[in-house]
Scaffold this motif. Structure first.
Motif, PDB file in Angstrom:
ATOM      1  N   TYR A   1      -6.149   0.228   2.437  1.00 25.45           N
ATOM      2  CA  TYR A   1      -4.812   0.305   3.026  1.00 25.45           C
ATOM      3  C   TYR A   1      -4.074   1.551   2.526  1.00 25.45           C
ATOM      4  CZ  TYR A   1      -5.195  -4.393   5.017  1.00 25.45           C
ATOM      5  OH  TYR A   1      -5.566  -5.491   5.761  1.00 25.45           O
ATOM      6  N   LYS A   2      -4.182   1.847   1.249  1.00 26.24           N
ATOM      7  CA  LYS A   2      -3.554   3.058   0.714  1.00 26.24           C
ATOM      8  C   LYS A   2      -4.206   4.298   1.302  1.00 26.24           C
ATOM      9  CE  LYS A   2      -2.952   5.691  -3.572  1.00 26.24           C
ATOM     10  NZ  LYS A   2      -3.815   6.804  -3.110  1.00 26.24           N
ATOM     11  N   GLU A   3      -5.542   4.297   1.391  1.00 25.23           N
ATOM     12  CA  GLU A   3      -6.244   5.437   1.966  1.00 25.23           C
ATOM     13  C   GLU A   3      -5.813   5.662   3.419  1.00 25.23           C
ATOM     14  OE1 GLU A   3      -8.247   7.518   0.519  1.00 25.23           O
ATOM     15  OE2 GLU A   3      -8.741   6.547  -1.377  1.00 25.23           O
ATOM     16  N   GLU A   4      -5.576   4.571   4.139  1.00 22.55           N
ATOM     17  CA  GLU A   4      -5.111   4.669   5.522  1.00 22.55           C
ATOM     18  C   GLU A   4      -3.745   5.361   5.576  1.00 22.55           C
ATOM     19  OE1 GLU A   4      -4.875   1.517   9.090  1.00 22.55           O
ATOM     20  OE2 GLU A   4      -3.531   1.022   7.424  1.00 22.55           O
ATOM     21  N   VAL A   5      -2.830   4.901   4.739  1.00 17.37           N
ATOM     22  CA  VAL A   5      -1.488   5.495   4.699  1.00 17.37           C
ATOM     23  C   VAL A   5      -1.564   6.972   4.327  1.00 17.37           C
ATOM     24  CG1 VAL A   5       0.722   5.470   3.473  1.00 17.37           C
ATOM     25  CG2 VAL A   5      -0.328   3.315   4.205  1.00 17.37           C
ATOM     26  N   ASP A   6      -2.338   7.284   3.294  1.00 14.69           N
ATOM     27  CA  ASP A   6      -2.466   8.674   2.849  1.00 14.69           C
ATOM     28  C   ASP A   6      -3.021   9.569   3.961  1.00 14.69           C
ATOM     29  OD1 ASP A   6      -1.494   7.969   0.379  1.00 14.69           O
ATOM     30  OD2 ASP A   6      -3.442   8.028  -0.648  1.00 14.69           O
TER      31      ASP A   6
ATOM     32  N   ALA B   1       0.830  -1.211   0.000  1.00 10.95           N
ATOM     33  CA  ALA B   1       0.000   0.000   0.000  1.00 10.95           C
ATOM     34  C   ALA B   1       0.858   1.251   0.000  1.00 10.95           C
ATOM     35  CB  ALA B   1      -0.931   0.005   1.204  1.00 10.95           C
ATOM     36  N   MET B   2       1.941   1.236   0.754  1.00  9.44           N
ATOM     37  CA  MET B   2       2.847   2.382   0.775  1.00  9.44           C
ATOM     38  C   MET B   2       3.498   2.578  -0.593  1.00  9.44           C
ATOM     39  SD  MET B   2       4.571   1.985   4.556  1.00  9.44           S
ATOM     40  CE  MET B   2       3.579   2.230   6.048  1.00  9.44           C
ATOM     41  N   LYS B   3       3.752   1.489  -1.287  1.00  8.03           N
ATOM     42  CA  LYS B   3       4.331   1.601  -2.631  1.00  8.03           C
ATOM     43  C   LYS B   3       3.311   2.141  -3.632  1.00  8.03           C
ATOM     44  CE  LYS B   3       7.380  -1.523  -3.922  1.00  8.03           C
ATOM     45  NZ  LYS B   3       8.049  -2.809  -4.219  1.00  8.03           N
ATOM     46  N   ARG B   4       2.012   1.897  -3.369  1.00  8.33           N
ATOM     47  CA  ARG B   4       0.966   2.441  -4.246  1.00  8.33           C
ATOM     48  C   ARG B   4       0.707   3.919  -3.972  1.00  8.33           C
ATOM     49  NH1 ARG B   4      -1.502  -2.520  -2.795  1.00  8.33           N
ATOM     50  NH2 ARG B   4      -3.066  -1.498  -1.473  1.00  8.33           N
ATOM     51  N   SER B   5       1.122   4.385  -2.811  1.00  7.90           N
ATOM     52  CA  SER B   5       0.877   5.765  -2.412  1.00  7.90           C
ATOM     53  C   SER B   5       1.998   6.672  -2.918  1.00  7.90           C
ATOM     54  CB  SER B   5       0.799   5.854  -0.880  1.00  7.90           C
ATOM     55  OG  SER B   5       0.776   7.190  -0.450  1.00  7.90           O
ATOM     56  N   ASP B   6       1.623   7.881  -3.318  1.00  5.03           N
ATOM     57  CA  ASP B   6       2.647   8.855  -3.686  1.00  5.03           C
ATOM     58  C   ASP B   6       3.016   9.751  -2.510  1.00  5.03           C
ATOM     59  OD1 ASP B   6       0.410  10.447  -3.438  1.00  5.03           O
ATOM     60  OD2 ASP B   6       0.397  11.140  -5.517  1.00  5.03           O
ATOM     61  N   LYS B   7       2.495   9.397  -1.322  1.00  4.41           N
ATOM     62  CA  LYS B   7       2.780  10.168  -0.123  1.00  4.41           C
ATOM     63  C   LYS B   7       3.763   9.466   0.814  1.00  4.41           C
ATOM     64  CE  LYS B   7      -1.773  12.383  -0.023  1.00  4.41           C
ATOM     65  NZ  LYS B   7      -1.284  13.769  -0.200  1.00  4.41           N
ATOM     66  N   ALA B   8       4.095   8.197   0.520  1.00 10.34           N
ATOM     67  CA  ALA B   8       4.920   7.408   1.440  1.00 10.34           C
ATOM     68  C   ALA B   8       6.027   6.683   0.693  1.00 10.34           C
ATOM     69  CB  ALA B   8       4.050   6.408   2.197  1.00 10.34           C
ATOM     70  N   GLU B   9       7.131   6.465   1.403  1.00 11.69           N
ATOM     71  CA  GLU B   9       8.251   5.697   0.865  1.00 11.69           C
ATOM     72  C   GLU B   9       8.817   4.830   1.979  1.00 11.69           C
ATOM     73  OE1 GLU B   9      12.718   6.367  -1.081  1.00 11.69           O
ATOM     74  OE2 GLU B   9      11.503   8.091  -0.447  1.00 11.69           O
TER      75      GLU B   9
END
Length: 326
Positions: free
Chosen positions: A280-285, A19-27
């Motif tokens: 999961y991505k929405e959570e990370v974002d 999910a973090m890899k799908r997000s452009d807000k996390a690395e």
């Protein structure tokens, strides 16, 4: 936002790191494991740094935030250490073993000015916002009851951390916590009283299944069941004076390609709504945005404390056989 992962737990490898890899807000820049698996997982997911000690993640100046998917009994220790190291914290549910632990974690996080969020990922799927919209619009009249179920088959429990009573094992901790959180989240209300019965394992000393009746502060009733002894069930239903709203993929819509399913039944007519959302991505974002904006995340300290207090009351009810005030 640069993340370090503390543990190579399945939930990290299969859900949060992707999910973090799908997000452009996390690395994800580092991962640590005490079992020597960090390098293999780092290689698998293209993570630059692998550590054999959790402390090394906390000491890494490149890391802004940590994700903690450790066993339940270790959450408090590593949340507090992460806060003291100045790292923001996304911690798997349940936040701790009891409400007192959550209060201690909150105090340390506030002292060190870091953002903490308990990772109830399901709430970030857009199907739940749709349910709230329908309720607010009076689609089903006045809400009188919410039923929630989360269970799955634990076919080989021996050796599984979910049944280790020394590490926060038990179905209420593991999946019943989602049901209790749902009552708060959907009703925007707190739990006032619980009565819970459970199937306690003589072998493991934990609840293999549980069934509870919950009274919310508003007087609305909740009913939940959790367990390790049925086929996968992850759903809730909101019952009103004029109809019902059922969410048939409440907690794991990712198993259906991220598609949520909301069913409205009213006056003999059924309406299906399909809603796509990467929970999961929405959570990370959302977590990253809360850090960037300097605000408390949606899953607030109060929600985490209330949920832990409700879990405490559930286990006290199982032990005493009585209704317990939260």
């Amino acid at each position: 936002m640069k993340f370090g992962i503390i543990s190579t737990a399945n939930i990290a490898r299969k859900a949060l790191i992707p999910a973090m890899k799908r997000s452009d807000k996390a690395e994800v820049v580092a991962i640590a494991s005490g079992s020597g698996q960090a390098q293999a997982v780092a290689d698998e997911h293209g993570i630059p740094k692998a550590y054999d000690r959790y402390e090394d993640v906390l000491a890494d100046p490149d890391i802004d935030a940590v994700y903690i998917p450790l066993p339940n009994h270790l959450h408090k220790e590593w949340v507090m250490k992460a806060a003291e190291a100045g790292k923001h914290i996304l911690c798997e549910k349940p936040a701790g073993l009891n409400a007192r632990e959550m209060e201690e974690m909150e105090a340390v996080c506030r002292e060190h000015d870091v953002v903490f969020m308990e990772a109830f990922m399901y709430q970030f799927h857009k199907q739940h916002e749709r349910v709230k919209e329908l309720m607010a619009a009076g689609e089903i009249g006045d809400v009188t009851l919410v039923r929630a179920s989360f269970s799955f088959p634990l076919r080989e429990p021996a050796g599984n951390i979910r049944v280790d009573r020394h590490k926060g094992g038990g179905s209420i901790y593991d999946v019943g916590s989602y049901c209790l959180h749902t009552f708060q989240n959907i009703l925007d209300d707190g739990v006032d009283e619980v009565f819970v019965e459970a199937d306690m394992s003589d072998e493991f000393g934990v609840d293999m299944s549980a069934q509870g009746i919950v009274t919310m502060k508003s007087g609305v009733r909740g009913m939940f069941d959790s367990g390790f002894n049925t086929e996968m069930r992850h759903e809730y239903e909101v019952v009103g004076t004029h109809g019902t709203i059922k969410v048939s993929r409440a907690y794991r819509p990712d198993a259906f390609g991220h598609e949520g399913h909301v069913i409205v039944e009213k006056a003999g007519i059924t309406r299906d709504e399909r809603i796509m959302s990467d929970q999961y991505k929405e959570e990370v974002d959302h977590f990253v945005e809360a850090i960037e904006q300097g605000v408390e995340p949606r899953n607030s300290y109060d929600m985490s404390k209330q949920n832990m207090a409700a879990i405490d009351a559930c286990y006290e009810s199982v032990k005493t056989g009585r209704k317990v005030k939260v």
